[in-house]
Design an enzyme around this catalytic site. Sequence first.
Site, PDB file in Angstrom:
ATOM      1  CE  LYS A 160      -1.995  -1.340   3.702  1.00  8.94           C
ATOM      2  NZ  LYS A 160      -2.727  -1.603   5.098  1.00  8.94           N
ATOM      3  CB  THR A 193      -6.100   8.677   7.297  1.00 10.55           C
ATOM      4  OG1 THR A 193      -5.127   9.315   8.508  1.00 10.55           O
ATOM      5  CG2 THR A 193      -6.153   9.788   6.139  1.00 10.55           C
ATOM      6  N   GLY A 195      -7.888   4.051  10.496  1.00 13.82           N
ATOM      7  CA  GLY A 195      -8.772   2.984  10.201  1.00 13.82           C
ATOM      8  C   GLY A 195      -8.575   2.614   8.729  1.00 13.82           C
ATOM      9  CB  THR A 196      -7.057   3.901   5.781  1.00 12.37           C
ATOM     10  OG1 THR A 196      -5.534   4.107   6.327  1.00 12.37           O
ATOM     11  CG2 THR A 196      -7.616   5.291   5.472  1.00 12.37           C
ATOM     12  N   GLY A 197      -6.373   1.079   6.875  1.00 13.55           N
ATOM     13  CA  GLY A 197      -5.599  -0.223   6.811  1.00 13.55           C
ATOM     14  C   GLY A 197      -6.598  -1.281   7.059  1.00 13.55           C
ATOM     15  CB  CYS A 198      -8.924  -1.610  10.025  1.00 18.76           C
ATOM     16  SG  CYS A 198      -7.669  -1.504  11.348  1.00 18.76           S
TER      17      CYS A 198
END
Length: 249
Positions: A160, A193, A195-198
Amino acid sequence: MKTPRILVIAGSDSSGGAGIQADIKTITMLGGHAMTAITAITAQNTLGVQAVEVLPPAIIIAQARSCIDDIGVDAVKIGMLGSPAIAEAVADLLNDVDAPVVFDPVMVTTSGSVLADQATVAAFERLMALATLTTPNVPELDALGGAGALAARGIAFLAKGGDAPDDPVTDTLHRPGHEPLSWQSPRIETRHTHGTGCTLASAIAAGLGAGLGLVAAIEQARAFTRAAMLAAPGLGRGSGPLGQQAVRG
């Protein structure tokens, strides 16, 4: 149509921005049924993590087994684990689970709080080997040895690019036996941003659980995550939560 059953193994975020709470919102909005095995309880908000209590591996596995043995599972998403023992126990559990696995190797929160020590990172190896997809951000990929090292070990991963300074943002899928596949999107200028990865990993798991192929699941998840960022409600004084509740999959 059958409702996709998605098991999430991850930590709880008391502020609702990341972790189990972001996972549940994402999976629900994408039409799935979210089940959870909570690995840790955190006191956190948009400014950082104030406290973490990691749960014993036995109760984590018991939560997961309760879901698997009764409701069943179509995909698994792994987030924050909290200890090497938990990582090993989860790997043991998933050896017997016939479902795609998305592993988000959570090490550091958006606000900079560390959620995995070096021993825990070392235990990630088994999970990456069995996962359908691992989703590291830039610092996580560096901590795991870099793209070349993961590719050499035959690990499928989505590198990412949101933490890189580049615009457009580039995410690149690496799969054994395939040429790398990249997506580019204009950078969304926002501080919200958390929690974007979750969200991205859970959305990929929801897509896989619904029967999508890996590439299609990633494309759906990227679109959902970007829409949730644009719909952020503007909460908190730091890195605020996304607006998953405003996005229909």
